[in-house]
Scaffold this active site. Structure first.
Site, mmCIF file in Angstrom:
data_model
loop_
_atom_site.group_PDB
_atom_site.id
_atom_site.type_symbol
_atom_site.label_atom_id
_atom_site.label_comp_id
_atom_site.label_asym_id
_atom_site.label_seq_id
_atom_site.Cartn_x
_atom_site.Cartn_y
_atom_site.Cartn_z
ATOM 1 N N HIS A 1 -12.967 11.537 12.248
ATOM 2 C CA HIS A 1 -11.815 11.289 11.130
ATOM 3 C C HIS A 1 -12.191 11.902 9.644
ATOM 4 C CE1 HIS A 1 -10.789 8.096 13.924
ATOM 5 N NE2 HIS A 1 -9.577 8.013 13.225
ATOM 6 N N GLY B 1 0.960 -1.178 -0.019
ATOM 7 C CA GLY B 1 -0.073 -0.002 0.060
ATOM 8 C C GLY B 1 0.860 1.101 -0.141
ATOM 9 N N LYS C 1 -12.090 7.709 5.353
ATOM 10 C CA LYS C 1 -11.899 6.544 6.166
ATOM 11 C C LYS C 1 -12.935 5.405 5.815
ATOM 12 C CE LYS C 1 -11.177 4.845 10.943
ATOM 13 N NZ LYS C 1 -10.071 4.401 10.340
ATOM 14 N N GLY D 1 -11.197 1.628 14.556
ATOM 15 C CA GLY D 1 -10.793 0.482 15.404
ATOM 16 C C GLY D 1 -10.557 0.977 16.389
ATOM 17 N N THR E 1 -7.587 -1.680 9.186
ATOM 18 C CA THR E 1 -8.703 -2.181 10.142
ATOM 19 C C THR E 1 -9.412 -3.351 9.636
ATOM 20 O OG1 THR E 1 -9.898 -0.391 9.478
ATOM 21 C CG2 THR E 1 -8.479 -0.148 11.600
ATOM 22 N N PRO F 1 -4.773 -1.043 15.830
ATOM 23 C CA PRO F 1 -5.801 0.009 15.420
ATOM 24 C C PRO F 1 -5.294 1.330 15.414
ATOM 25 C CG PRO F 1 -6.664 -1.581 17.168
ATOM 26 C CD PRO F 1 -5.262 -1.842 17.028
ATOM 27 N N ASN F 2 -4.155 1.638 16.001
ATOM 28 C CA ASN F 2 -3.635 2.929 16.003
ATOM 29 C C ASN F 2 -2.313 2.934 16.470
ATOM 30 O OD1 ASN F 2 -3.000 5.787 16.576
ATOM 31 N ND2 ASN F 2 -5.168 5.993 16.899
ATOM 32 N N PHE F 3 -1.443 3.525 15.982
ATOM 33 C CA PHE F 3 0.093 3.579 15.774
ATOM 34 C C PHE F 3 0.584 4.606 16.584
ATOM 35 C CE2 PHE F 3 -0.126 0.302 12.529
ATOM 36 C CZ PHE F 3 0.986 -0.519 13.014
#
Length: 264
Positions: A152, A7, A156, A162, A98, A123-125
């Site tokens: 968001h 991606g 999205k 997530g 997600t 779900p979140n970095f």
């Protein structure tokens, strides 16, 4: 660690390319994007030519670069098949996409363990978002009445996010462990959906508008007081320290791990 980015031409993928390339402990070996195969990575990160290619398919990228770890920021529609492909070939996988169900995560865990390939699904970095979730769970036994508003950008793919779902699950687990329950909600919807969606005992409201990146409020209601935790990711750069950390630590966490907090 040799890192391939799946991606790579997307908004998150481009930031991951930059972050991995700029880290002295990681080696960027390529990217995957079906519409930009053959192009140099430099076209997507604004640098001088790097002689590092993008590949048209995931398997082509794997065969050409022999990565130790693949970072995947693709789409919910293909992430499960992508993950099975990567793990079955003994490659560690960092997933920021997600949409994976608990059953799918369990299957990926089995595949990874059989091939000694580890997987992180986060779900979140953002490190700040992880701290927000941790704090929300710690507060839940004392403020059992709580709702989540997540905001968001309107491109999205999923709602709720997530991050919001995981936050709600952590809150619910903390409330169950403390044996506390929410107060009775006497409101009745005159318009279906007005009160949002439920994850067990926690209500989530999703906002999707241009201008936002990733934002979340956890609102606690008490006796004559409220307490709000809010986290804002002002750009996608906020996710990069977590992605880089995951690439470096993933080989030490067998099987599938759900949530970046386990790596901290």
């Amino acid at each position: 660690m040799r890192v391939l980015v799946n991606g790579a031409a997307g908004k998150m993928g481009r930031e991951v390319l930059k972050a991995v390339h700029n880290d002295v402990e990681l080696t960027l070996v390529g990217g995957v994007d079906p519409t930009h195969g053959g192009k140099d990575v430099s076209e997507f990160i604004g640098s001088q030519p790097l002689h590092i290619k993008l590949y048209s398919s995931l398997q082509e990228g794997i065969d050409a670069t022999k990565p130790d770890v693949i970072v995947d920021f693709t789409t919910p529609a293909i992430i499960f098949e992508n993950a099975k492909t990567m793990l079955s070939q003994g490659i560690h996988v960092v997933i920021g996409t997600t949409g994976l169900s608990a059953e799918q995560r369990a299957e990926l865990d089995s595949i990874g363990r059989a091939k000694s390939a580890n997987c992180l699904v986060a779900p979140n970095f953002s490190l700040g978002a992880v701290m927000m979730m941790k704090t929300a769970a710690e507060l839940a036994p004392y403020f059992p009445d709580v709702e989540i508003i997540e905001l968001h950008h309107n491109h999205k793919y999923d709602a709720p996010s997530g991050t919001a779902v995981l936050t709600a699950k952590l809150i619910n687990d903390a409330k169950t462990k403390a044996n506390v329950k929410s107060s009775e909600d006497l409101t009745r919807e005159s318009l279906p959906g007005a009160r949002g969606a439920k994850v067990d005992d926690v209500t989530i409201h999703s906002v999707r508008l241009p201008g936002y990146v990733a934002h979340q409020e956890v609102i606690f209601g008490g006796y004559d007081e409220t307490l709000i935790i809010r986290h804002d990711s002002l750009s996608r750069l906020s996710f990069m320290p977590g992605v880089v950390l995951a690439c470096k630590k993933i080989k030490s966490y067998p099987g599938l791990t759900y949530g970046l907090e386990h790596y901290l």
